[in-house]
Design a protein around this motif. Sequence first.
Motif, PDB file in Angstrom:
ATOM      1  N   TRP A 175      68.545  31.540  -9.734  1.00 23.63           N
ATOM      2  CA  TRP A 175      70.018  32.769  -9.128  1.00 23.63           C
ATOM      3  C   TRP A 175      68.634  33.365  -8.445  1.00 23.63           C
ATOM      4  O   TRP A 175      67.408  33.883  -8.912  1.00 23.63           O
ATOM      5  CB  TRP A 175      70.172  33.384 -10.356  1.00 23.63           C
ATOM      6  N   LEU A 176      69.668  33.812  -7.345  1.00 24.86           N
ATOM      7  CA  LEU A 176      69.060  35.531  -6.704  1.00 24.86           C
ATOM      8  C   LEU A 176      70.058  36.162  -6.217  1.00 24.86           C
ATOM      9  O   LEU A 176      71.006  35.692  -6.407  1.00 24.86           O
ATOM     10  CB  LEU A 176      68.436  34.771  -4.928  1.00 24.86           C
ATOM     11  N   ILE A 177      69.503  37.485  -6.751  1.00 27.39           N
ATOM     12  CA  ILE A 177      70.814  38.521  -6.466  1.00 27.39           C
ATOM     13  C   ILE A 177      69.414  38.943  -5.034  1.00 27.39           C
ATOM     14  O   ILE A 177      68.320  39.586  -5.255  1.00 27.39           O
ATOM     15  CB  ILE A 177      71.309  39.113  -7.902  1.00 27.39           C
ATOM     16  N   GLY A 178      70.141  40.593  -4.419  1.00 28.97           N
ATOM     17  CA  GLY A 178      69.802  41.262  -3.754  1.00 28.97           C
ATOM     18  C   GLY A 178      70.615  42.547  -2.759  1.00 28.97           C
ATOM     19  O   GLY A 178      71.716  41.591  -3.101  1.00 28.97           O
ATOM     20  N   ALA A 179      69.970  42.896  -2.662  1.00 31.54           N
ATOM     21  CA  ALA A 179      70.739  44.008  -1.216  1.00 31.54           C
ATOM     22  C   ALA A 179      69.812  44.530  -0.513  1.00 31.54           C
ATOM     23  O   ALA A 179      68.850  44.230  -0.251  1.00 31.54           O
ATOM     24  CB  ALA A 179      71.051  45.416  -2.090  1.00 31.54           C
ATOM     25  N   ASN A 180      70.489  44.772   0.765  1.00 31.65           N
ATOM     26  CA  ASN A 180      70.041  45.593   1.621  1.00 31.65           C
ATOM     27  C   ASN A 180      70.523  46.206   2.612  1.00 31.65           C
ATOM     28  O   ASN A 180      72.144  46.573   2.235  1.00 31.65           O
ATOM     29  CB  ASN A 180      69.647  44.129   3.057  1.00 31.65           C
ATOM     30  N   TYR A 181      69.639  47.470   3.822  1.00 36.25           N
ATOM     31  CA  TYR A 181      70.244  48.727   4.500  1.00 36.25           C
ATOM     32  C   TYR A 181      69.180  48.499   5.467  1.00 36.25           C
ATOM     33  O   TYR A 181      68.651  47.824   5.359  1.00 36.25           O
ATOM     34  CB  TYR A 181      70.275  49.217   3.545  1.00 36.25           C
ATOM     35  N   SER A 182      70.155  48.726   7.218  1.00 40.21           N
ATOM     36  CA  SER A 182      70.154  48.814   8.024  1.00 40.21           C
ATOM     37  C   SER A 182      70.207  49.852   8.797  1.00 40.21           C
ATOM     38  O   SER A 182      71.639  49.924   7.981  1.00 40.21           O
ATOM     39  CB  SER A 182      70.021  47.542   8.898  1.00 40.21           C
ATOM     40  N   HIS A 183      69.693  50.087   9.725  1.00 39.26           N
ATOM     41  CA  HIS A 183      70.863  50.892  10.474  1.00 39.26           C
ATOM     42  C   HIS A 183      69.758  51.057  12.287  1.00 39.26           C
ATOM     43  O   HIS A 183      68.329  51.861  12.221  1.00 39.26           O
ATOM     44  CB  HIS A 183      70.226  53.305   9.706  1.00 39.26           C
ATOM     45  N   MET A 184      70.615  51.236  12.625  1.00 35.84           N
ATOM     46  CA  MET A 184      70.100  51.154  14.190  1.00 35.84           C
ATOM     47  C   MET A 184      70.767  52.187  15.673  1.00 35.84           C
ATOM     48  O   MET A 184      71.707  52.934  15.290  1.00 35.84           O
ATOM     49  CB  MET A 184      70.219  49.617  15.333  1.00 35.84           C
ATOM     50  N   ARG A 185      69.588  52.603  16.015  1.00 33.61           N
ATOM     51  CA  ARG A 185      69.761  53.693  16.753  1.00 33.61           C
ATOM     52  C   ARG A 185      69.328  52.944  18.626  1.00 33.61           C
ATOM     53  O   ARG A 185      68.282  52.809  18.322  1.00 33.61           O
ATOM     54  CB  ARG A 185      68.997  55.069  16.645  1.00 33.61           C
ATOM     55  N   ALA A 186      70.497  52.707  19.428  1.00 28.98           N
ATOM     56  CA  ALA A 186      69.944  52.415  20.476  1.00 28.98           C
ATOM     57  C   ALA A 186      70.174  53.527  21.113  1.00 28.98           C
ATOM     58  O   ALA A 186      71.789  53.711  21.527  1.00 28.98           O
ATOM     59  CB  ALA A 186      70.823  51.209  20.925  1.00 28.98           C
TER      60      ALA A 186
END
Length: 727
Positions: free
Chosen positions: A362-373
């Motif tokens: 198994w593999l479990i994960g979480a991510n977060y990204s934030h972009m300003r352009a």
Amino acid sequence: MLAGGLSLLAFGHASAAMAQATQDAGTIDDSEIIVTATKREESVRDVTGSISAVSQATLQRLNAQSLADYITRIPGVVFNDYQPGVSEVVIRGVASTTYHEANQTTTGYYLNQVPLIEPGFPLVIPDVDSFDVNRVEVLRGPQGTLFGSSSLGGAVNYVVNEADAGRFDAGFEGNLASTRRAGGAVNYGVKAMVNLPIVDDRLAVRLVALQRVDAGYLNNAALGKKGSNDLRVRGLRGSIVFTPTETTRISALSMYQEYDLDDQTYVFVLPGRNYERPNTEAEYQDTDFLMHSLKLEQELGFATLTAIGSYTEKHSSVLFDYSLGAFDGRTGTPILGIGSGKSRTRYAELRLASPGEGRFRWLIGANYSHMRANGDDGLYLEGIGRYIDAHPGDYGGHAGNVIAPGDFYSRSSYASRVSEKAVFGEVSFDFTPQLTLTLGGRGFEYRTRPSAQLLPNANLVPAFNYEPPADKQSGFIPKASLSFKPNDDIKIYALYSEGFRIGGINVFALPFPNLPLTFGNDSTKNYELGARFDLIGRTLSLDVTAYHIDWGNIQARLFAPNDYGYTVNGGGAAIDGVELSLTMRPTRNLTFASNISYNDARLSSLLPDSFAPGGGYAKGTRLPGASEWTISNTLDLSFPEWRLKPRFGIAHRYLSSAPVAFGATLERGDFHIIDLNASVTLAERIELGLFAKNLFDQYGLLNAPFSFAGSVTRPRTVGASLRFDLN
């Protein structure tokens, strides 16, 4: 022509897993490549799905400098080869242009699994120089579950070498080449690497620096310059790896790379060969990107914990000459489009992965990204301010310094904020040692806040601010596969996967009230059957894949009558294809293989376009750049037991014709390219290479946004390289 490409089949081509070359044997063995395509280490032959891996040894044998030198040798891949920094990899025909998407790319790009593409219009598409790159992994088919947005067709993951605390190492590569029609200028590259252990087996630093110049091959009579489209690439890369215990690894990776183009690469497409630039100003394009990342890998016994944080910053500045020699009648000067932009993206990921052994993984994960352009665009016309002041009645009595300050008679700016939260995972269960079921999914939530401003302008289009409320979107991306592996030499699988892109704002549509200001998401669904066979003691490898992709609510790049590009949603596409790769190693000195891909990518329903005859493009219209046939072949002959260890290689690729854009009569492709390469070992760890790219000086169209202008193949280039590697 297709018949010509098939006639070279015997030369062979690099298989779906381009091989890891060994120094003590002349053959290429692809079974040793370990990839991270599933966010865990796994043999390329064991991955359930379509994947290719181009090793460092293969990159060196091809004298590869950039994507253009190797990416089209991979099954199912074509390349919108414009210039490094803005050229796009297209996988399985998922694209709405052969030029540059006006929105998120359809292919995701990563560096050691860190995203390189922002969730929005990409200012820069990093084309990582091939020096000291361990391998390049290319995943074919949608990858939304593990990799998120911008992976409608697939993903490219660069894997660069990191610091090694076990040894001191140093390397150097220099190359010098001549391109036909370059006006006497030369191509050159100087690249160096040093790896410094600071604490034995605990702490090390690795540094890479490079500069490369690709001489221009287009003539610009107005500028009085032959070879006006010179390109300079500069880069720095640094890696620090700290292993405080046997179960803990901390690594930091930073990279900077810039691309400075003196003049654009397009020409007017005329009968015969044309290498003449039409502009009266040098249309420069300068782009760069900077990435910092930090990774923690911790063995916990029951699982491996991986934590990643990164920051990516990109800049772009560009000038286009819209006059094309026909100066504005009011001022007698050219109309110039000048733009600049900047984006900053922060990314964080945390995941747990079980050990690779056992029936249940198994593999479990979480991510977060934030972009300003943000960015600015304007049309510059020298002298328009004075003209307005002299003709106030034509401009509503407004002063030139009000509606055309600094002689910019049209000005717009934009800003975009995008954040993503996601959880993802996969589980695999072995019903038997031969039969494995894998299920995966990704739940995501995006928040977007675009804004744009049209400033007072000489076109007398009312200035306005556009700032819609924040948009929140969420969804779930599933994945499922079933694989059967009766022994180590055979694998058969069925796969379902999805990909998606988020919507955005039509920046260049601001001055035109009839064009849509925003566009929404689109998505792909992939149904795939594949089989791999390693036969006769792995002297023969055969990979066969068949797929069907449904592309819904297409984000299509279209053009208004004034040639301004914008994006609109609509219609759908059905893509059917077959990929076949054959690799043979009849002796320890000889490797040849062949790769043939067939792709039928067409609209499955009407794509609306208010400027097109009939109001759009009918069902059955081929997608731009979706060549039906791509063929690539290589033959490699080496004699490691001989003095100087000579090696000889020949490579061939063919691309069938395809329209350059929706509604375009112009087609790209229908050409063959032949490359030669050879090398000898002059002394211990010193290799001299010779190469000829585009040996027969084939002329062909690579990309085009319209039916009258596009980029063409680089003429014959002949050169040599010198490499030194301490280890």
